[in-house]
Scaffold this active site. Structure first.
Site, PDB file in Angstrom:
ATOM      1  N   THR A  38       0.889  -0.911  -0.044  1.00 61.26           N
ATOM      2  CA  THR A  38       0.030   0.007  -0.177  1.00 61.26           C
ATOM      3  C   THR A  38       0.859   0.779  -0.158  1.00 61.26           C
ATOM      4  O   THR A  38       1.588   1.236   0.478  1.00 61.26           O
ATOM      5  CB  THR A  38      -0.946   0.090   1.167  1.00 61.26           C
ATOM      6  OG1 THR A  38      -1.508  -1.026   1.347  1.00 61.26           O
ATOM      7  CG2 THR A  38      -2.087   1.337   1.334  1.00 61.26           C
ATOM      8  N   ASP A  93       6.720  -3.307  -1.226  1.00 59.49           N
ATOM      9  CA  ASP A  93       5.851  -2.584  -0.152  1.00 59.49           C
ATOM     10  C   ASP A  93       6.510  -1.221   0.359  1.00 59.49           C
ATOM     11  O   ASP A  93       7.479  -1.400   0.237  1.00 59.49           O
ATOM     12  CB  ASP A  93       5.359  -2.868   1.011  1.00 59.49           C
ATOM     13  CG  ASP A  93       4.126  -3.060   1.795  1.00 59.49           C
ATOM     14  OD1 ASP A  93       3.312  -1.955   1.475  1.00 59.49           O
ATOM     15  OD2 ASP A  93       3.988  -3.811   2.597  1.00 59.49           O
ATOM     16  N   ASP A  96       7.432   3.929   6.333  1.00 63.60           N
ATOM     17  CA  ASP A  96       7.614   5.102   6.300  1.00 63.60           C
ATOM     18  C   ASP A  96       9.024   5.505   7.253  1.00 63.60           C
ATOM     19  O   ASP A  96       9.310   6.713   7.334  1.00 63.60           O
ATOM     20  CB  ASP A  96       6.437   5.249   7.393  1.00 63.60           C
ATOM     21  CG  ASP A  96       5.338   5.588   6.871  1.00 63.60           C
ATOM     22  OD1 ASP A  96       5.016   5.321   6.145  1.00 63.60           O
ATOM     23  OD2 ASP A  96       4.810   4.683   7.572  1.00 63.60           O
ATOM     24  N   GLU A 115      -0.380  -5.950   5.476  1.00 60.08           N
ATOM     25  CA  GLU A 115       0.694  -5.613   4.748  1.00 60.08           C
ATOM     26  C   GLU A 115       2.017  -6.964   6.046  1.00 60.08           C
ATOM     27  O   GLU A 115       2.971  -7.750   5.023  1.00 60.08           O
ATOM     28  CB  GLU A 115       1.305  -4.502   5.213  1.00 60.08           C
ATOM     29  CG  GLU A 115       0.815  -3.303   4.071  1.00 60.08           C
ATOM     30  CD  GLU A 115       1.010  -2.128   4.447  1.00 60.08           C
ATOM     31  OE1 GLU A 115       1.216  -1.621   3.504  1.00 60.08           O
ATOM     32  OE2 GLU A 115       1.505  -1.544   5.584  1.00 60.08           O
TER      33      GLU A 115
HETATM   34  C1  5RP Z   1       0.504   1.673   4.322  1.00 66.22           C
HETATM   35  C2  5RP Z   1       2.302   2.009   4.305  1.00 66.22           C
HETATM   36  C3  5RP Z   1       3.055   2.180   3.478  1.00 66.22           C
HETATM   37  O1  5RP Z   1       3.930   1.650   2.344  1.00 66.22           O
HETATM   38  C4  5RP Z   1       3.807   3.443   4.008  1.00 66.22           C
HETATM   39  O2  5RP Z   1       3.453   4.562   4.762  1.00 66.22           O
HETATM   40  C5  5RP Z   1       5.105   4.510   2.761  1.00 66.22           C
HETATM   41  O3  5RP Z   1       3.963   5.016   1.783  1.00 66.22           O
HETATM   42  P1  5RP Z   1       4.582   6.081   0.572  1.00 66.22           P
HETATM   43  O4  5RP Z   1       5.076   4.452  -0.248  1.00 66.22           O
HETATM   44  O5  5RP Z   1       3.137   6.856   0.350  1.00 66.22           O
HETATM   45  O6  5RP Z   1       5.708   6.814   1.163  1.00 66.22           O
HETATM   46  O7  5RP Z   1       3.001   1.047   5.144  1.00 66.22           O
HETATM   47  O8  5RP Z   1       0.193   1.116   5.717  1.00 66.22           O
END
Ligand code: 5RP
Length: 237
Positions: A38, A93, A96, A115
């Site tokens: 996600t 995946d 953060d 996830e």
């Molecule tokens: C969602 C997550 C995402 O993988 C994480 O927030 C990274 O998002 P982005 O690629 O938009 O920076 O853990 O639950």
């Protein structure tokens, strides 16, 4: 009224995410079952996967959220579930925060439970991110999915662990965020995360908790791909 022009930093970040996502797709081979994470960085991987599918590659995607499912459908990526496949070749995946050992904090999008299931089921866990996600020590608030009826009890347990828990509030929705699985999210700040794996296990053992966003248990099968303005490189594998 003028148009919104992306700042130099924003476009650098987008380019970095694109390059990380594109690089990850090079690891996907014909016939693979692919976990679809996600977040915005995985979208770029899906974009290229969709092109490859149009050119004849056969893969099946296992989405980790409604967001991933909707985007994959829009791209024409064939989908299945963990009921159909309990072993995945690869999962791609985002994250953060990423520390130098490949420990992660995930869950900004409240999708960490699904996830985690996909990460657990895959042989190779590919994490895609831009360099802003790298940190010397994990420090971001830890997202924790909890059943609503156990939220107060879980918050008490987290305070006993020296955490500072806050129930995540909705945007364009009053009250708590409701996850894809119908539960709440607690974001819990810890002054210092010195042992991510121990903390992950401890939080995941709180009654009513489905999954926290610390992912330290998958470092042995992870590849971390960090994008930059020009390209991407593997930081850890
Ligand atoms: C969602 C997550 C995402 O993988 C994480 O927030 C990274 O998002 P982005 O690629 O938009 O920076 O853990 O639950």
């Amino acid at each position: 009224m003028g148009m919104t022009v992306p700042s130099a930093t924003e476009s650098d970040q987008i380019l970095s995410k694109k390059h990380a996502g594109y690089y990850a797709v090079e690891l996907v081979k014909d016939g693979m079952v692919v976990g679809l994470g996600t977040g915005s960085t995985v979208f770029y991987a899906m974009e290229i996967l969709a092109e490859k599918i149009k050119n004849g590659m056969k893969i099946v995607g296992i989405p980790t959220s409604y967001q991933a499912e909707c985007r994959a459908r829009a791209y024409g990526i064939p989908l299945a579930t963990l009921h159909d496949y309990t072993e995945l070749d690869i999962a791609i995946d985002g994250a953060d925060q990423i520390d130098p050992k490949g420990n992660l904090i995930k869950g900004r999008g409240a999708a960490q439970t699904q996830e985690r299931c996909v990460a657990s089921a895959c042989r190779l866990f590919v994490v895609v991110a831009d360099a802003s996600k790298m940190t010397s020590q994990l420090s971001a608030p830890v997202p924790i999915e909890v059943i609503a009826s156990a939220a107060t009890l879980a918050a008490k347990r987290l305070r006993e662990m020296n955490g500072n828990p806050q129930v995540r509030e909705g945007v364009k929705k009053d009250g708590p965020v409701i996850t894809d699985n119908g539960n709440w999210i607690i974001d819990c700040t810890f002054a210092k995360i010195t042992d991510p794996l121990a903390l992950e296990i401890q939080i995941n053992n709180i009654p009513g908790v489905l999954s926290c966003g610390i992912f330290a248990e998958f470092t042995g099968k992870s590849k971390i791909i960090i994008g930059n303005r020009e390209s991407a490189e593997i930081m850890l594998h």
